[in-house]
Design a protein around this motif. Structure first.
Motif, PDB file in Angstrom:
ATOM      1  N   LEU A 168      38.428   2.554 -13.461  1.00  0.00           N
ATOM      2  CA  LEU A 168      37.329   2.913 -12.584  1.00  0.00           C
ATOM      3  C   LEU A 168      36.437   1.717 -12.283  1.00  0.00           C
ATOM      4  N   ALA A 169      36.152   0.898 -13.306  1.00  0.00           N
ATOM      5  CA  ALA A 169      35.301  -0.275 -13.113  1.00  0.00           C
ATOM      6  C   ALA A 169      35.945  -1.271 -12.155  1.00  0.00           C
ATOM      7  N   ILE A 170      37.251  -1.508 -12.321  1.00  0.00           N
ATOM      8  CA  ILE A 170      37.934  -2.462 -11.445  1.00  0.00           C
ATOM      9  C   ILE A 170      38.023  -1.932 -10.014  1.00  0.00           C
ATOM     10  N   GLU A 171      38.278  -0.639  -9.854  1.00  0.00           N
ATOM     11  CA  GLU A 171      38.370  -0.055  -8.515  1.00  0.00           C
ATOM     12  C   GLU A 171      37.017  -0.097  -7.810  1.00  0.00           C
ATOM     13  N   ARG A 172      35.936   0.180  -8.541  1.00  0.00           N
ATOM     14  CA  ARG A 172      34.602   0.116  -7.939  1.00  0.00           C
ATOM     15  C   ARG A 172      34.276  -1.307  -7.500  1.00  0.00           C
TER      16      ARG A 172
END
Length: 249
Positions: free
Chosen positions: A91-95
């Motif tokens: 989720l952090a990388i996608e955001r």
């Protein structure tokens, strides 16, 4: 084995030092302590021109601490380290890729294999423990011929490690000073040479006083020429001669 199994194989040799991106500027900024480093980070994020940034730390505790301070300053950020499960990491990388977050605070978990377009600022809050880790960290920026900026924050405990990485890479990082957040630490002090090189003046002595001091000294005793030897030629102590007895009357 290779000749039997493969036909005309190609040999590729990878050298991590050569993987440094030419378009990445490498700078160091000296700091007094971790709180001072946090002030410098906030100044860089507020004044540098960048699309996306990543801040590297050596510990999970420090990553969470910096993340909390950024969120308190209304900066869109995410944190990534070993305590996060795979779902939170993804989720952090996608955001970050989609622009939902502008800043990512991470440990070396994100140093390898992270490819994000527009990531043009890397801040080493803690200096990496090896030259290879340093190369992997700053390799996140300046990719595909784009320009990037890598800033390492150095306090007194980081200087020797930074110097060893410079020697390993055979480079000298650009020294940078920010007036608004300038500290007192600027690097190790040069050790002064001793003697004439340090400009130490010898005390002048008076010749008269020297003569008086020599005169007061007791002369060394010289051995008497006719003094009997304490040891005979054969190495034994010489026998004392007895006095002749008086004649009997």
């Amino acid at each position: 084995m290779i000749a039997k199994v493969l036909k005309e194989p190609e040999h590729l040799m990878l050298n991590t030092v050569s993987q440094l991106n030419d378009g990445t500027r490498q700078q160091i900024i000296t700091a007094d302590h971790n709180q001072h480093k946090e002030q410098i980070v906030q100044w860089l994020l507020a004044n540098e021109t960048y699309q996306k940034a990543i801040i590297f730390t050596n510990t999970r505790v420090m990553a969470d601490r910096i993340y909390g301070h950024l969120v308190a300053k209304d900066i869109k950020a995410f944190v990534l380290h070993g305590d996060k499960d795979q779902k939170d990491r993804k989720l952090a990388i996608e955001r970050l890729k989609q622009g939902g977050a502008k800043v990512l605070v991470a440990t070396d978990v994100a140093a390898r294999g992270l490819d994000v377009d527009g990531l043009d600022l890397v801040i080493n809050f803690d200096m990496p423990r090896s030259g290879d880790e340093y190369v992997h960290r700053i390799g996140r920026t300046g990719r595909a011929g784009n320009e990037g900026l890598a800033v390492s924050l150095i306090c007194h405990g980081d200087w020797n490690l930074m110097s060893s990485i410079e020697r390993y890479l055979k480079q000298t990082f650009e020294r940078r000073t920010i007036k608004e957040v300038k500290g007192t630490y600027t690097g190790p002090k040069k050790v002064k040479a001793s003697g004439k090189a340090a400009g130490v003046k010898k005390k002048k002595t008076d010749k008269k006083t020297d003569k008086k001091a020599v005169a007061k000294r007791k002369p060394t005793a010289k051995p008497k020429p006719n003094a009997p030897s304490l040891v005979s030629q054969d190495g034994m102590a010489p026998l004392k001669k007895r006095k002749p007895a008086p004649a009997a009357e």
